[in-house]
Enzyme design. Structure first.
Site, PDB file in Angstrom:
ATOM      1  N   HIS A 292      -7.761   8.482   3.597  1.00 20.87           N
ATOM      2  CA  HIS A 292      -6.896   9.873   4.011  1.00 20.87           C
ATOM      3  C   HIS A 292      -7.982  10.703   3.716  1.00 20.87           C
ATOM      4  O   HIS A 292      -9.074  10.737   3.136  1.00 20.87           O
ATOM      5  CB  HIS A 292      -5.721   9.950   2.695  1.00 20.87           C
ATOM      6  CG  HIS A 292      -6.514   9.599   1.414  1.00 20.87           C
ATOM      7  ND1 HIS A 292      -6.246   7.860   0.545  1.00 20.87           N
ATOM      8  CD2 HIS A 292      -6.876  10.496   0.019  1.00 20.87           C
ATOM      9  CE1 HIS A 292      -7.201   8.823  -0.177  1.00 20.87           C
ATOM     10  NE2 HIS A 292      -7.482   9.580  -0.481  1.00 20.87           N
TER      11      HIS A 292
ATOM     12  N   ASP B 170      -0.346  16.377  -0.910  1.00 15.12           N
ATOM     13  CA  ASP B 170      -0.522  15.841  -2.082  1.00 15.12           C
ATOM     14  C   ASP B 170       0.952  16.098  -3.320  1.00 15.12           C
ATOM     15  O   ASP B 170       1.805  17.423  -3.815  1.00 15.12           O
ATOM     16  CB  ASP B 170      -1.559  16.549  -2.618  1.00 15.12           C
ATOM     17  CG  ASP B 170      -2.527  15.139  -3.241  1.00 15.12           C
ATOM     18  OD1 ASP B 170      -2.840  14.915  -2.644  1.00 15.12           O
ATOM     19  OD2 ASP B 170      -1.858  15.170  -4.656  1.00 15.12           O
TER      20      ASP B 170
ATOM     21  N   HIS C 286      -4.703   0.859   8.192  1.00 14.71           N
ATOM     22  CA  HIS C 286      -4.966   0.610   7.483  1.00 14.71           C
ATOM     23  C   HIS C 286      -6.323  -0.020   6.926  1.00 14.71           C
ATOM     24  O   HIS C 286      -6.521  -0.749   7.994  1.00 14.71           O
ATOM     25  CB  HIS C 286      -4.087  -0.383   6.706  1.00 14.71           C
ATOM     26  CG  HIS C 286      -4.086  -0.418   5.476  1.00 14.71           C
ATOM     27  ND1 HIS C 286      -3.905  -0.203   4.081  1.00 14.71           N
ATOM     28  CD2 HIS C 286      -5.257  -1.127   4.490  1.00 14.71           C
ATOM     29  CE1 HIS C 286      -4.646  -0.863   2.939  1.00 14.71           C
ATOM     30  NE2 HIS C 286      -5.017  -1.317   3.089  1.00 14.71           N
TER      31      HIS C 286
ATOM     32  N   CYS D 170       1.000  -1.729  -0.183  1.00 15.69           N
ATOM     33  CA  CYS D 170       0.017   0.172  -0.281  1.00 15.69           C
ATOM     34  C   CYS D 170       0.745   1.624  -0.226  1.00 15.69           C
ATOM     35  O   CYS D 170       1.569   1.395   0.953  1.00 15.69           O
ATOM     36  CB  CYS D 170      -0.295  -0.224   1.447  1.00 15.69           C
ATOM     37  SG  CYS D 170      -1.656   1.489   1.681  1.00 15.69           S
TER      38      CYS D 170
ATOM     39  N   GLY E 270     -14.265   9.488  -6.799  1.00 16.86           N
ATOM     40  CA  GLY E 270     -12.392   9.869  -7.100  1.00 16.86           C
ATOM     41  C   GLY E 270     -11.841   9.281  -6.112  1.00 16.86           C
ATOM     42  O   GLY E 270     -10.241   9.633  -6.409  1.00 16.86           O
TER      43      GLY E 270
ATOM     44  N   ASN F  53     -12.766  11.391  -0.214  1.00 20.67           N
ATOM     45  CA  ASN F  53     -12.917  10.557  -1.280  1.00 20.67           C
ATOM     46  C   ASN F  53     -13.527   9.199  -0.857  1.00 20.67           C
ATOM     47  O   ASN F  53     -12.697   8.305  -0.725  1.00 20.67           O
ATOM     48  CB  ASN F  53     -12.530  10.521  -2.728  1.00 20.67           C
ATOM     49  CG  ASN F  53     -12.219  11.685  -3.150  1.00 20.67           C
ATOM     50  OD1 ASN F  53     -13.379  12.609  -2.863  1.00 20.67           O
ATOM     51  ND2 ASN F  53     -11.070  11.888  -3.673  1.00 20.67           N
TER      52      ASN F  53
ATOM     53  N   CYS G  93       0.266   3.089   3.133  1.00 21.42           N
ATOM     54  CA  CYS G  93       1.150   2.279   4.160  1.00 21.42           C
ATOM     55  C   CYS G  93       2.672   2.505   4.421  1.00 21.42           C
ATOM     56  O   CYS G  93       3.102   3.427   5.405  1.00 21.42           O
ATOM     57  CB  CYS G  93       0.935   1.072   4.146  1.00 21.42           C
ATOM     58  SG  CYS G  93      -0.533   0.517   4.806  1.00 21.42           S
TER      59      CYS G  93
ATOM     60  N   HIS H 145      -6.480   3.122   0.733  1.00 18.98           N
ATOM     61  CA  HIS H 145      -5.588   3.782   2.464  1.00 18.98           C
ATOM     62  C   HIS H 145      -6.449   5.181   2.830  1.00 18.98           C
ATOM     63  O   HIS H 145      -6.263   5.834   2.688  1.00 18.98           O
ATOM     64  CB  HIS H 145      -4.297   3.682   2.651  1.00 18.98           C
ATOM     65  CG  HIS H 145      -3.941   3.605   4.018  1.00 18.98           C
ATOM     66  ND1 HIS H 145      -3.502   3.376   4.262  1.00 18.98           N
ATOM     67  CD2 HIS H 145      -4.196   4.932   4.621  1.00 18.98           C
ATOM     68  CE1 HIS H 145      -2.178   3.619   5.336  1.00 18.98           C
ATOM     69  NE2 HIS H 145      -3.046   4.490   5.671  1.00 18.98           N
TER      70      HIS H 145
ATOM     71  N   THR I 208      -8.950   6.915  -6.017  1.00 19.38           N
ATOM     72  CA  THR I 208      -7.822   6.218  -6.089  1.00 19.38           C
ATOM     73  C   THR I 208      -6.408   5.418  -5.145  1.00 19.38           C
ATOM     74  O   THR I 208      -6.420   4.977  -5.906  1.00 19.38           O
ATOM     75  CB  THR I 208      -6.958   7.343  -6.822  1.00 19.38           C
ATOM     76  OG1 THR I 208      -6.240   8.260  -5.863  1.00 19.38           O
ATOM     77  CG2 THR I 208      -7.849   7.974  -8.255  1.00 19.38           C
TER      78      THR I 208
HETATM   79  P1  5GP Z   1      -7.588  10.606  -3.163  1.00 23.51           P
HETATM   80  O1  5GP Z   1      -8.194  10.156  -5.255  1.00 23.51           O
HETATM   81  O2  5GP Z   1      -7.952   8.502  -2.854  1.00 23.51           O
HETATM   82  O3  5GP Z   1      -9.001  10.876  -3.016  1.00 23.51           O
HETATM   83  O4  5GP Z   1      -6.620  10.966  -2.922  1.00 23.51           O
HETATM   84  C1  5GP Z   1      -5.752  10.075  -3.681  1.00 23.51           C
HETATM   85  C2  5GP Z   1      -4.273  11.287  -4.009  1.00 23.51           C
HETATM   86  O5  5GP Z   1      -3.445  11.001  -3.085  1.00 23.51           O
HETATM   87  C3  5GP Z   1      -4.713  12.034  -5.123  1.00 23.51           C
HETATM   88  O6  5GP Z   1      -4.778  13.738  -4.431  1.00 23.51           O
HETATM   89  C4  5GP Z   1      -2.818  12.166  -5.409  1.00 23.51           C
HETATM   90  O7  5GP Z   1      -2.540  13.067  -6.095  1.00 23.51           O
HETATM   91  C5  5GP Z   1      -2.368  11.979  -4.066  1.00 23.51           C
HETATM   92  N1  5GP Z   1      -1.650  10.866  -4.182  1.00 23.51           N
HETATM   93  C6  5GP Z   1      -0.757  10.050  -5.310  1.00 23.51           C
HETATM   94  N2  5GP Z   1       0.342   9.366  -5.031  1.00 23.51           N
HETATM   95  C7  5GP Z   1       1.257   9.867  -4.193  1.00 23.51           C
HETATM   96  C8  5GP Z   1       2.450   9.833  -3.040  1.00 23.51           C
HETATM   97  O8  5GP Z   1       2.506   9.237  -4.327  1.00 23.51           O
HETATM   98  N3  5GP Z   1       3.047  11.067  -2.515  1.00 23.51           N
HETATM   99  C9  5GP Z   1       1.730  12.030  -2.756  1.00 23.51           C
HETATM  100  N4  5GP Z   1       2.787  13.018  -1.522  1.00 23.51           N
HETATM  101  N5  5GP Z   1       0.544  12.612  -2.699  1.00 23.51           N
HETATM  102  C10 5GP Z   1       0.511  11.099  -4.213  1.00 23.51           C
HETATM  103 ZN    ZN Z   2      -2.165   1.164   3.828  1.00 22.83          ZN
END
Ligand code: 5GP
Ligand code: ZN
Length: 119
Positions: free
Chosen positions: A106, A38, A54, A15, A99, A93, A18, A104, A101
């Site tokens: 957050h 982000d 997690h 993950c 949305g 999300n 994680c 885990h 992606t």
């Molecule tokens: P979700 O789309 O799941 O709500 O948010 C995931 C967020 O993680 C996205 O806004 C994306 O830009 C961010 N993200 C994805 N990979 C990484 C990474 O490797 N490092 C950081 N700091 N943010 C990431």
């Molecule tokens: Zn995780």
């Protein structure tokens, strides 16, 4: 005995969040929670608050203890204050259709340069 992994689930070993909890560049941390920036900011300040615990998504929030819930919310407020944000948006999300992606749990904390729209 055969094991049947949950489809689409992300096990802690592989993950991303994680790993970032353990090794990331944390802008703030308390026991059990960290905040990172982000990688693809959607506002002037865009932080992610990540719990050590997690769970795949907000759908499973009942797996958190009451103390964990409260401490997570307190940490989100503390992170926003430490970043100097007076007005900001806190977003989760919950599920691919919303949305999500990274599977885990957050919380997005967005402030500065907000458009006023919800998306
Ligand atoms: P979700 O789309 O799941 O709500 O948010 C995931 C967020 O993680 C996205 O806004 C994306 O830009 C961010 N993200 C994805 N990979 C990484 C990474 O490797 N490092 C950081 N700091 N943010 C990431
Ligand atoms: Zn995780």
């Amino acid at each position: 005995m055969s094991r049947s992994p949950r489809r689409g689930s992300s096990l802690p070993d592989d993950c991303l969040f994680c790993r970032l909890y353990r090794e990331g560049d944390h802008v703030a941390a308390v026991e059990g929670f960290v905040a990172i920036r982000d990688i693809n900011p959607q506002a002037g300040t865009h932080l992610l608050v990540i719990p050590e615990h997690h769970i795949e998504s907000f759908h499973h929030i009942a797996e958190f203890g009451a103390d964990e819930d409260k401490r997570m919310l307190d940490f989100i407020a503390e992170v926003a204050a430490r970043e100097g944000l007076s007005d900001y948006r806190v977003v989760v999300n919950a599920g691919r259709g919303a949305g999500q992606t990274v599977f885990h749990l957050h919380w997005h904390v967005l402030g500065g340069g907000l458009s006023g729209r919800m998306t």
